[in-house]
Write a protein that holds these residues in place. Structure first.
Motif, PDB file in Angstrom:
ATOM      1  N   VAL A 138     -22.178  28.001  57.195  1.00 54.94           N
ATOM      2  CA  VAL A 138     -21.730  29.531  56.890  1.00 54.94           C
ATOM      3  C   VAL A 138     -21.792  30.261  55.338  1.00 54.94           C
ATOM      4  O   VAL A 138     -22.325  31.213  54.839  1.00 54.94           O
ATOM      5  N   LEU A 139     -20.828  29.216  54.973  1.00 56.68           N
ATOM      6  CA  LEU A 139     -20.304  29.569  53.215  1.00 56.68           C
ATOM      7  C   LEU A 139     -21.408  30.045  52.800  1.00 56.68           C
ATOM      8  O   LEU A 139     -22.308  30.800  51.718  1.00 56.68           O
ATOM      9  N   ARG A 140     -22.904  29.124  53.413  1.00 58.20           N
ATOM     10  CA  ARG A 140     -24.450  29.582  52.173  1.00 58.20           C
ATOM     11  C   ARG A 140     -25.158  30.104  52.666  1.00 58.20           C
ATOM     12  O   ARG A 140     -26.293  30.441  52.591  1.00 58.20           O
ATOM     13  N   LEU A 141     -25.099  31.360  53.533  1.00 62.50           N
ATOM     14  CA  LEU A 141     -26.044  32.439  54.588  1.00 62.50           C
ATOM     15  C   LEU A 141     -26.127  32.527  53.157  1.00 62.50           C
ATOM     16  O   LEU A 141     -25.300  33.681  52.349  1.00 62.50           O
ATOM     17  N   ALA A 176     -14.987  40.439  55.327  1.00 64.86           N
ATOM     18  CA  ALA A 176     -14.088  39.605  56.567  1.00 64.86           C
ATOM     19  C   ALA A 176     -13.410  38.266  57.178  1.00 64.86           C
ATOM     20  O   ALA A 176     -12.705  38.234  57.003  1.00 64.86           O
ATOM     21  N   PHE A 177     -14.793  38.186  57.004  1.00 66.90           N
ATOM     22  CA  PHE A 177     -14.510  36.625  57.346  1.00 66.90           C
ATOM     23  C   PHE A 177     -13.935  35.669  56.190  1.00 66.90           C
ATOM     24  O   PHE A 177     -13.122  34.110  56.881  1.00 66.90           O
ATOM     25  N   LEU A 178     -14.405  35.767  55.370  1.00 69.37           N
ATOM     26  CA  LEU A 178     -13.910  35.347  54.209  1.00 69.37           C
ATOM     27  C   LEU A 178     -12.498  35.119  54.315  1.00 69.37           C
ATOM     28  O   LEU A 178     -11.328  34.570  53.920  1.00 69.37           O
ATOM     29  N   SER A 179     -12.038  36.451  54.531  1.00 72.37           N
ATOM     30  CA  SER A 179     -10.115  37.130  54.683  1.00 72.37           C
ATOM     31  C   SER A 179      -9.542  35.612  55.041  1.00 72.37           C
ATOM     32  O   SER A 179      -8.552  35.812  55.152  1.00 72.37           O
ATOM     33  N   ARG A 233     -10.887  26.073  48.219  1.00 74.12           N
ATOM     34  CA  ARG A 233     -11.626  25.961  47.163  1.00 74.12           C
ATOM     35  C   ARG A 233     -13.295  25.908  47.027  1.00 74.12           C
ATOM     36  O   ARG A 233     -14.345  26.530  46.349  1.00 74.12           O
ATOM     37  N   SER A 234     -13.939  25.772  48.309  1.00 73.12           N
ATOM     38  CA  SER A 234     -15.090  26.779  49.085  1.00 73.12           C
ATOM     39  C   SER A 234     -15.144  27.245  48.919  1.00 73.12           C
ATOM     40  O   SER A 234     -15.865  27.729  48.499  1.00 73.12           O
ATOM     41  N   CYS A 235     -14.850  28.017  49.208  1.00 66.23           N
ATOM     42  CA  CYS A 235     -14.612  29.884  48.900  1.00 66.23           C
ATOM     43  C   CYS A 235     -15.097  30.158  47.256  1.00 66.23           C
ATOM     44  O   CYS A 235     -15.680  30.617  47.273  1.00 66.23           O
TER      45      CYS A 235
END
Length: 639
Positions: free
Chosen positions: A80-83, A98-101, A112-114
């Motif tokens: 998902v983070l690579r989208l 919103a998903f990240l928050s 850390r990944s975000c």
């Protein structure tokens, strides 16, 4: 539903096509051991042709089950983070943020990944360039959407910072880790530095560490591009450009094309890019840093004093930690030079800071030497420093020199030794250098008062002391100071200079026919940090603040006439030629002087007395004449 007037090619599908169940069911099956839908979901997330509506649908489902996205599902979260969310529509960006928050709030293990995902987008994306059968990866520097993408990245960082107060503690190591290598393009480095500096705006606690990171990287570039190397590359490029322009000029008189239509001559092109690749990178980074300094210190076009003071404290801390210990850096220190130009109080505070370093016996000798070089160079080169401040600094330096001489007079064994008295010699050179540049300003207005002030410094005692500072200081500075001090009858230096030259004679092995091996003319290993600024783009901000070297008019009577031999380079700032000289035991002599009992005639040569070691073991003196350095007029010695 009305579909008759629908543009099928330019509108997304009404319903997205997907395989497998929803995310909640997929996670439940995975927990039960059924991984088929799970693997299918990861594969669909990596599809480059994924639609915006499908991304939004998935992100909404992930938000509903974010508490289930534990460490066991890190591969799914990484997918998902690579989208490619930055290049999507605003609705996708909003849903993704919103998903990240929700993710960093519920599962801090992914913080850390975000952060790494966001920081990795601080540089232009990578593209594949096809050249024959070879795929070359390069940065997409011409992407018009870069500013918008960078804004979205900073929006995400600020949002994460609001939900996770400890974000700054995890962010700084990532900023260091993701810093591009120095061989990357200048545009890549510029984008990253610009974005890192923006981080310091909404994470002010990180500003000092960010400045240390950026300045440290810039110093590596700076010491990799010394003055001489930049000048040689730029002169070579300028010569090639002149030759190219000359070829084009041959066609300028053909002002009509084949149809008889008048053709305009080619317009002049301003070459602002540096030919030296490392200097080009440094120039762009200096532009970013100088713009940052200006923007932080000014608000609505006026100087904001509190912001300026805070930035000054941070930059001085970085100066003490990185810039001051770095030998022979050429350009990075101009960040403080530029900042101090905003207000006289900043310049005086910087000089006071350097003075404390110079006089402190607890500081390493090498740092005290360098601090003295900064004092002299700053006083000489900063146009915004008034004569009052110059006198105030001399009133600190000169009495300190006299006190040092007093402390040594009690010792009958006092002699010239750089190892023992290095800070003293560095301070002497700073005083001589300052007077060479600023003596005319001191004498302006009232010659009587100016002379009275200079005579009150009692420079004769310093020059005549057993420590013999003229033997240690750089020969160009010594020669020019001697001419000025004789002109105004402050102190007569030439006797001491010639005695020093006779005591330091290089040796030539005449049996082998070799050249002279000169002694070291820079025993202090000193440099002047505010020597001429060579970077073109950022130099436009420095030029109005910078005092260029000009031959003093009050020394013209002591210099030989060199009409007809004027080199174009002499019109530039070449007092020290951008470096310290490499020839010792040399004395500049005028058109007439006495040597060996007979009159010798020479216009602008260097007379070097050489002790010759003969093949039979005996020694003798040989007089050698070599052309004098360009741009530095010879000083007439008395017969």
């Amino acid at each position: 539903m009305e579909i008759e007037n629908r543009d099928f090619m330019n509108t997304p599908p009404v319903k997205t096509v997907r395989f497998g169940g929803n995310v909640v069911d997929t996670l439940t099956k995975f927990k039960q051991g059924d991984t088929r839908d799970y693997e299918l979901l990861k594969h669909q997330l990596t599809d480059p042709d994924i639609k915006d509506a499908q991304i939004i649908n998935w992100l909404q489902e992930f938000r509903n089950c974010v508490t289930q996205l534990t460490k066991d599902h890190e591969q799914l979260v990484y997918a998902v983070l690579r989208l490619p969310w930055l290049k999507r529509s605003p609705s996708v960006v909003e849903e993704y943020l919103a998903f990240l928050s929700n993710l960093v709030s519920a599962q801090t293990v992914y913080l850390r990944s975000c952060l790494k995902m966001i920081v990795s987008n601080f540089t232009p994306g990578r593209i594949i360039v096809q050249e024959g059968d070879v795929n070359i990866s390069d940065s997409d520097d011409d992407d018009e959407n870069l500013p918008r993408n960078f804004d979205r990245c900073h929006q995400g960082l600020q949002m994460i910072g609001r939900y996770v107060p400890s974000t700054s503690r995890f962010l700084m190591p990532i900023l260091c880790e993701k810093f591009p290598f120095m061989h990357k393009s200048a545009r890549t480095l510029e984008c990253y530095v610009h974005n890192v500096l923006r981080v310091s705006i909404f994470f002010p606690v990180l500003r000092r560490e960010i400045l240390e990171l950026v300045v440290g990287k810039m110093l590596k570039l700076d010491v990799s591009a010394p003055h001489r190397e930049i000048e040689e590359v730029e002169e070579s490029a300028a010569a090639q450009q002149l030759a190219s322009d000359g070829d084009q000029d041959e066609c300028l008189f053909d002002m009509e094309d084949e149809e008889g239509t008048p053709r305009a001559p080619p317009a002049a092109v301003e070459h602002s890019a540096m030919a030296h690749p490392v200097a080009e990178q440094l120039d762009m980074l200096m532009c970013v840093m100088l713009a940052y300094v200006k923007d932080v210190c000014h608000e609505n076009g006026s100087l904001h004093l509190e912001h300026t003071k805070a930035l000054y404290r941070d930059l001085v801390s970085v100066f003490d930690k990185l810039i001051l210990p770095t030998h022979a850096s050429c350009h990075v220190q101009f960040l403080l030079f530029y900042l101090c130009s905003f207000r006289l109080g900043l310049a005086e505070a910087f000089l006071e800071h350097l003075w404390k370093l110079l006089q402190s016996p607890s500081q390493p000798a090498v740092l005290r030497h360098t601090a003295a070089g900064y004092v002299g160079s700053f006083l000489a080169r900063a146009k915004f420093v008034p004569v009052v401040t110059v006198k105030a600094c001399l009133d600190l330096l000169v009495p300190w020199l006299h006190q040092y001489i007093d402390s040594q007079d009690a010792n009958s064994a006092t002699f010239c030794d750089v190892t023992l008295h290095g800070p003293f010699y560095a301070a002497c050179q700073a005083v001589f250098y300052t007077l060479v540049f600023r003596h005319q300003a001191i004498l302006e207005g009232s010659m009587r008062k100016g002379l009275s002030y200079l005579q009150g410094l009692n420079l004769e005692r310093i020059v005549m002391s057993q420590l013999n500072p003229l033997k240690v200081c750089l020969p160009p500075i010594t020669s020019m100071f001697a001419a000025i001090s004789r002109k105004y009858q402050l102190v007569f230096c030439y006797t001491i200079i010639e005695r020093n030259n006779r005591l330091v004679l290089p040796v030539v092995r005449s049996g082998q026919g070799g050249d002279a091996q000169p002694a070291n003319t820079n025993p202090l290993d000193s440099f002047f940090p505010f020597d001429p600024y060579l970077l073109k783009r950022s130099g436009k901000l420095i030029e109005p603040l910078y005092q260029v070297w000009k031959e003093p008019s009050d020394c013209e009577a002591d210099s030989p006439k060199t009409a007809g031999r004027k080199d174009p380079a002499e019109e530039e700032d070449d007092f020290l030629h951008g470096e310290t000289p490499q020839v010792d035991a040399m004395c500049l002599h005028s058109s007439e002087r006495w040597l060996g009992g007979r009159r010798e005639s020479s216009t602008s040569e260097l007379c070097i007395l050489v002790r010759v070691a003969g093949s039979s073991g005996g020694t003798g003196l040989r007089r050698r004449h070599v052309p004098g350095p360009p741009g530095l007029a010879a000083i007439a010695d008395p017969p």
